[in-house]
Design a protein around this motif. Structure first.
Motif, PDB file in Angstrom:
ATOM      1  N   VAL A   1       0.871  -1.174   0.000  1.00  0.00           N
ATOM      2  CA  VAL A   1       0.000   0.000   0.000  1.00  0.00           C
ATOM      3  C   VAL A   1       0.905   1.220   0.000  1.00  0.00           C
ATOM      4  O   VAL A   1       1.798   1.334   0.839  1.00  0.00           O
TER       5      VAL A   1
ATOM      6  N   SER B   1       1.712   5.532   0.046  1.00  0.00           N
ATOM      7  CA  SER B   1       1.360   6.571   1.027  1.00  0.00           C
ATOM      8  C   SER B   1       0.015   7.237   0.742  1.00  0.00           C
ATOM      9  O   SER B   1      -0.511   7.953   1.582  1.00  0.00           O
ATOM     10  N   ASN B   2      -0.568   6.992  -0.429  1.00  0.00           N
ATOM     11  CA  ASN B   2      -1.917   7.478  -0.740  1.00  0.00           C
ATOM     12  C   ASN B   2      -2.967   6.387  -0.541  1.00  0.00           C
ATOM     13  O   ASN B   2      -4.084   6.501  -1.022  1.00  0.00           O
ATOM     14  N   ASN B   3      -2.597   5.323   0.149  1.00  0.00           N
ATOM     15  CA  ASN B   3      -3.463   4.177   0.437  1.00  0.00           C
ATOM     16  C   ASN B   3      -3.927   3.443  -0.813  1.00  0.00           C
ATOM     17  O   ASN B   3      -4.975   2.815  -0.820  1.00  0.00           O
TER      18      ASN B   3
END
Length: 151
Positions: A136, A138-140
């Motif tokens: 995943v 850092s922006n999911n």
């Protein structure tokens, strides 16, 4: 076209001046202190990343190999997996390389708990079997490879 002696002197002076200025204003990184920095547990001379460095004149090829990952881990647990991590404490040659090494053994239907590696990467080699792996960002956003087939 004839160039005066005074013009030649001025041009030579300007070339020398800008050449010196370029050297003084260089934006490159300085040379490394050492190319390598194997961990030395016996002497406390130079500390880099929290570990003392071995004297460069005493560095051996054996500092860059380890057998810590040769043996399979104990997978008789709830997750049916085991991870053995080699750090610069056990594998001296890893010190200051920004690299770690690990071995994960997973039984059929086993799993490794989701985990994070801030500012780091993970590379996986599957010797046998199938593995579902992903990450995943850092922006999911989820990135998943449904099956990684081993040999």
């Amino acid at each position: 076209m004839k160039i005066s002696r005074q013009t030649v002197v001025v041009i030579a002076f300007l070339l020398a001046y800008f050449s010196t200025l370029t050297k003084l204003c260089s934006a490159g990184d300085p040379d490394n202190i050492y190319d390598t920095c194997p961990t030395d547990k016996t002497h406390q001379k130079i500390f880099i990343n929290g570990f003392p460095c071995k004297d460069p004149t005493n560095v051996l090829a054996s500092d860059f190999k380890s057998s810590i990952l040769n043996e399979a881990g104990d997978t008789d647990n709830f997750y049916r997996s085991s991870t053995t991590i080699a750090t610069a404490s056990e594998f001296p040659g890893l010190n200051t390389l920004g690299l770690s090494a690990a071995r994960t053994d997973i039984e059929v239907d086993g799993m490794v708990m989701p985990h994070a590696h801030p500012r780091a990467s993970e590379m996986m080699f599957v010797r046998s079997g199938d593995v579902v792996a992903g990450f995943v960002d850092s922006n999911n956003k989820v990135f998943q490879k449904a099956r990684i087939l081993g040999l």
